[in-house]
Enzyme design. Sequence first.
Site, PDB file in Angstrom:
ATOM      1  NE  ARG A   1       1.521  12.320  34.236  1.00  0.00           N
ATOM      2  CZ  ARG A   1       1.671  11.042  33.920  1.00  0.00           C
ATOM      3  NH1 ARG A   1       2.784  10.417  34.204  1.00  0.00           N
ATOM      4  NH2 ARG A   1       0.702  10.385  33.348  1.00  0.00           N
TER       5      ARG A   1
ATOM      6  CB  CYS B   1      16.400   0.926  44.534  1.00  0.00           C
ATOM      7  SG  CYS B   1      16.364   0.270  42.852  1.00  0.00           S
TER       8      CYS B   1
ATOM      9  CB  CYS C   1       3.556   5.916  31.106  1.00  0.00           C
ATOM     10  SG  CYS C   1       4.104   7.396  31.987  1.00  0.00           S
TER      11      CYS C   1
ATOM     12  CB  CYS D   1       1.009   6.612  39.029  1.00  0.00           C
ATOM     13  SG  CYS D   1       0.212   7.477  37.679  1.00  0.00           S
TER      14      CYS D   1
ATOM     15  CB  CYS E   1      19.157   5.763  38.816  1.00  0.00           C
ATOM     16  SG  CYS E   1      18.535   4.152  38.265  1.00  0.00           S
TER      17      CYS E   1
ATOM     18  CB  CYS F   1      17.255   7.451  42.029  1.00  0.00           C
ATOM     19  SG  CYS F   1      15.748   6.831  42.826  1.00  0.00           S
TER      20      CYS F   1
ATOM     21  CB  CYS G   1      -0.101   4.336  35.880  1.00  0.00           C
ATOM     22  SG  CYS G   1       1.573   4.465  35.202  1.00  0.00           S
TER      23      CYS G   1
END
Length: 350
Positions: free
Chosen positions: A266, A59, A194, A103, A63, A66, A134
């Site tokens: 969650r 990616c 979400c 998801c 972040c 991550c 999702c």
Amino acid sequence: MSATTPDDIRNNWQRDEVLALFNQPFNDLLFTAQTVHRRHFDANKVQLSTLMSIKTGACPEDCKYCPQSARYDTGLEKEKLVDVERVIAEARAAKASGASRFCMGAAWRSPHQRDMPAVAAMVREVKALGLETCMTLGMLDDQQAQQLAEAGLDYYNHNLDTSPEFYGEIITTRTYQDRLETLDNVRKAGMKVCAGGIIGMGEGQRDRAGLLMALANLPEHPDSVPINMLVKVAGTPLQDEAELDPFEFIRTIAVARIMMPKAHVRLSAGREEMNDQMQALAFLAGANSIFYCEKLLTTANPNANRDMALFARLGIERESVATAHDNSDQQRALERQIAAADSSAAFYPA
Ligand code: SAM
Ligand code: DTB
Ligand code: SF4
């Protein structure tokens, strides 16, 4: 305290009152959270979502938490977008093991237009199995949100991650405002939102309060609020982050429950590192959803046996999907798992 009055859905939370909630005596805070929880939910039911990584690694974003960012060496095998057939097979297995929602997550800054037809096909096929759907694919413009909504996507996950003030310490390649715009596009396209964040990244309590304020002060509360405990992955800049007091994590769940009474909160990443007592406290604080799968996107999660053993010990039942067409296979599979978990519950470490 106004948070305890029935149907008190507010979008004007102030920092001082949120901090006051955080700093109540622990037992008082949990009592308030449990009272709010019982007004809107069956306190003994937890929703199960199975997560699948449909595109792993490489990616471009930075972040700091991550493992999938191309900027950090985390030893991850990167993958292309997976085939629809593989997604269908995993979704079938998720349904058979009792999940109500499937998801799908991709390590993208935002989806490429060329990938949208395949992604839309995944939504249609998973939905046809009778599961809620999702996706979390990064930022969406209004047209992409519309395309996903037309394919029948129920929920879109896009996290604010932390407070607006702390955000710049964690991510520099997209702004807080970008995230708010994606959430706006999702809601306008008619999908359920979400949105949540990560706790334990070195933020202060003011930031945890700020994250919950940013979520609860949206024009509408998110339908689903994932609270992730940072998973410290070797190679990421946060690999050596200091341990957060576990009770502060439970407090964050309780305050989320009080501020967003009707949302599914969650208990998300980080459960593998939690013992059963900690998870039980999270459910007592108002968490009523988990990721139910051995792997999150790239990191470990408790297996189904451990989860079902814990549910059996706590008398928790899974929440069934309102839209399920035929639950009989799913119900039988779940009963078998609970029976198996029941007989082995004694062997799980306390
Ligand atoms: N790339 C998309 C995005 O960022 O919007 C979707 C996938 S991304 C992995 C989804 C969420 O996973 C992030 O927003 C973050 O909240 C959470 N996450 C990622 N790595 C994590 C970690 N190490 N510990 C806890 N949560 C994490
Ligand atoms: C969310 O809030 N947590 C999930 C989901 N949304 C996509 C992801 C957790 C990822 C944890 C790190 C990993 O497994 O790569
Ligand atoms: Fe990429 Fe999402 Fe990971 Fe950020 S959280 S690096 S956008 S996969």
